[in-house]
Design a protein around this motif. Structure first.
Motif, PDB file in Angstrom:
ATOM      1  N   SER A  44       5.842  12.150  -1.319  1.00  0.00           N
ATOM      2  CA  SER A  44       7.132  11.771  -0.730  1.00  0.00           C
ATOM      3  C   SER A  44       8.269  11.747  -1.748  1.00  0.00           C
ATOM      4  O   SER A  44       9.407  11.428  -1.392  1.00  0.00           O
ATOM      5  N   TRP A 194       0.378   0.122  -0.114  1.00  0.00           N
ATOM      6  CA  TRP A 194       1.346  -0.639   0.691  1.00  0.00           C
ATOM      7  C   TRP A 194       2.324  -1.382  -0.201  1.00  0.00           C
ATOM      8  O   TRP A 194       3.547  -1.363   0.032  1.00  0.00           O
ATOM      9  N   GLY A 197       5.174   0.718  -1.451  1.00  0.00           N
ATOM     10  CA  GLY A 197       5.995   1.404  -0.470  1.00  0.00           C
ATOM     11  C   GLY A 197       5.488   2.759  -0.027  1.00  0.00           C
ATOM     12  O   GLY A 197       6.258   3.580   0.474  1.00  0.00           O
ATOM     13  N   ARG A 198       4.170   2.985  -0.137  1.00  0.00           N
ATOM     14  CA  ARG A 198       3.632   4.313   0.168  1.00  0.00           C
ATOM     15  C   ARG A 198       2.760   4.360   1.412  1.00  0.00           C
ATOM     16  O   ARG A 198       2.290   5.441   1.772  1.00  0.00           O
ATOM     17  N   GLU A 200       1.333   2.017   5.253  1.00  0.00           N
ATOM     18  CA  GLU A 200       1.280   0.831   6.107  1.00  0.00           C
ATOM     19  C   GLU A 200      -0.085   0.176   5.961  1.00  0.00           C
ATOM     20  O   GLU A 200      -1.048   0.812   5.538  1.00  0.00           O
ATOM     21  N   ARG A 206       5.180  -0.450   6.611  1.00  0.00           N
ATOM     22  CA  ARG A 206       5.495   0.148   5.317  1.00  0.00           C
ATOM     23  C   ARG A 206       6.770  -0.463   4.751  1.00  0.00           C
ATOM     24  O   ARG A 206       7.755  -0.646   5.458  1.00  0.00           O
ATOM     25  N   LEU A 207       6.734  -0.792   3.463  1.00  0.00           N
ATOM     26  CA  LEU A 207       7.881  -1.423   2.815  1.00  0.00           C
ATOM     27  C   LEU A 207       8.946  -0.384   2.484  1.00  0.00           C
ATOM     28  O   LEU A 207       8.634   0.705   1.997  1.00  0.00           O
ATOM     29  N   SER A 208      10.206  -0.739   2.732  1.00  0.00           N
ATOM     30  CA  SER A 208      11.313   0.150   2.357  1.00  0.00           C
ATOM     31  C   SER A 208      11.832  -0.167   0.955  1.00  0.00           C
ATOM     32  O   SER A 208      12.433   0.681   0.305  1.00  0.00           O
ATOM     33  N   THR A 209      11.603  -1.392   0.504  1.00  0.00           N
ATOM     34  CA  THR A 209      11.917  -1.786  -0.878  1.00  0.00           C
ATOM     35  C   THR A 209      10.751  -2.616  -1.392  1.00  0.00           C
ATOM     36  O   THR A 209      10.065  -3.290  -0.611  1.00  0.00           O
ATOM     37  N   TRP A 210      10.532  -2.567  -2.693  1.00  0.00           N
ATOM     38  CA  TRP A 210       9.416  -3.319  -3.272  1.00  0.00           C
ATOM     39  C   TRP A 210       9.665  -3.486  -4.762  1.00  0.00           C
ATOM     40  O   TRP A 210      10.446  -2.766  -5.361  1.00  0.00           O
TER      41      TRP A 210
END
Length: 218
Positions: A44, A194, A197-198, A200, A206-210
């Protein structure tokens, strides 16, 4: 400090041997990549696979040199010049000579990993150094290097058409060290994906920020 879901005991610390294992496994897997695949995107990411290995090498190098000064900096990074080779490319101090091909690129990765392994082995546990996610110790930088290695090899495996599944106990130790609030009842490798952010997890979108917490676990 978090406890291991499997044993109920405190997890063992992250070590230089753990980091060495992560890098060795990654390099062994990446050696199976078709030569023509290195120009494709890494999972991604917006970088190609070659750039992603350079970025990973640069991460390991940067963590090693951060521990290197007699008095490591606590307010910023050791001031190497990080620069991109193209617009949108990773800003690195480490770049591999493309004329050396994929074998040379992986040598750069091995060498950068060895630098961090050596620094983790020889740095006092009391030493502290700056990282943007929290001032950390040698164990923390080892854990950071492992996370970078495991998850970027995941990105690379997607782009290169390789299988990649690192050891569960290795994932468990870095989760305990850097992501103490991550779910404890799910498999460690999917949980690490997870947490970065890669992926679920059941019940966890799935995290959009981490970010991780690199501060020492005292």
């Amino acid at each position: 400090m978090s406890r291991s879901a499997e044993t109920g005991r405190f997890p063992s610390p992250v070590t230089a041997d753990d980091l060495d294992l992560a890098v060795r496994l990654a390099v062994a897997s990446l050696r199976n990549a078709p030569q023509a695949a290195w120009e494709g995107k890494a999972g991604s990411l917006e970088w190609d696979c070659w750039e992603t290995v350079e970025h990973l090498s640069d991460d390991l190098f940067a963590y090693a040199v951060q521990l290197g000064p007699r008095t490591p900096p606590l307010e910023g990074e050791v001031p190497f010049v990080w620069e991109s080779r193209r617009p949108g490319g990773p800003a690195n101090a480490v770049h591999a000579n493309r004329a050396a091909g994929p074998a040379g690129l992986l040598q750069v990765l091995e060498a950068s990993g060895a630098l961090l392994v050596a620094m983790v082995r020889t740095t006092s546990p009391q030493t502290r150094a700056y990282h943007v996610y929290g001032i950390s110790d040698a164990e923390g930088f080892a854990a950071m290097g492992i996370v970078e290695t495991l998850v970027h090899t995941h990105d690379l495996a997607e782009g290169l058409g390789l299988a990649w599944s690192p050891p569960a106990d290795l994932c468990s130790r870095v989760l305990a060290r850097l992501f103490p609030n991550a779910p404890k009842t799910t498999d460690p490798w999917p949980t690490l994906l997870w947490a970065t952010g890669r992926a679920e997890l059941p019940g966890h979108p799935r995290l959009s920020t981490w970010r991780w917490d690199g501060t020492p676990r005292t």
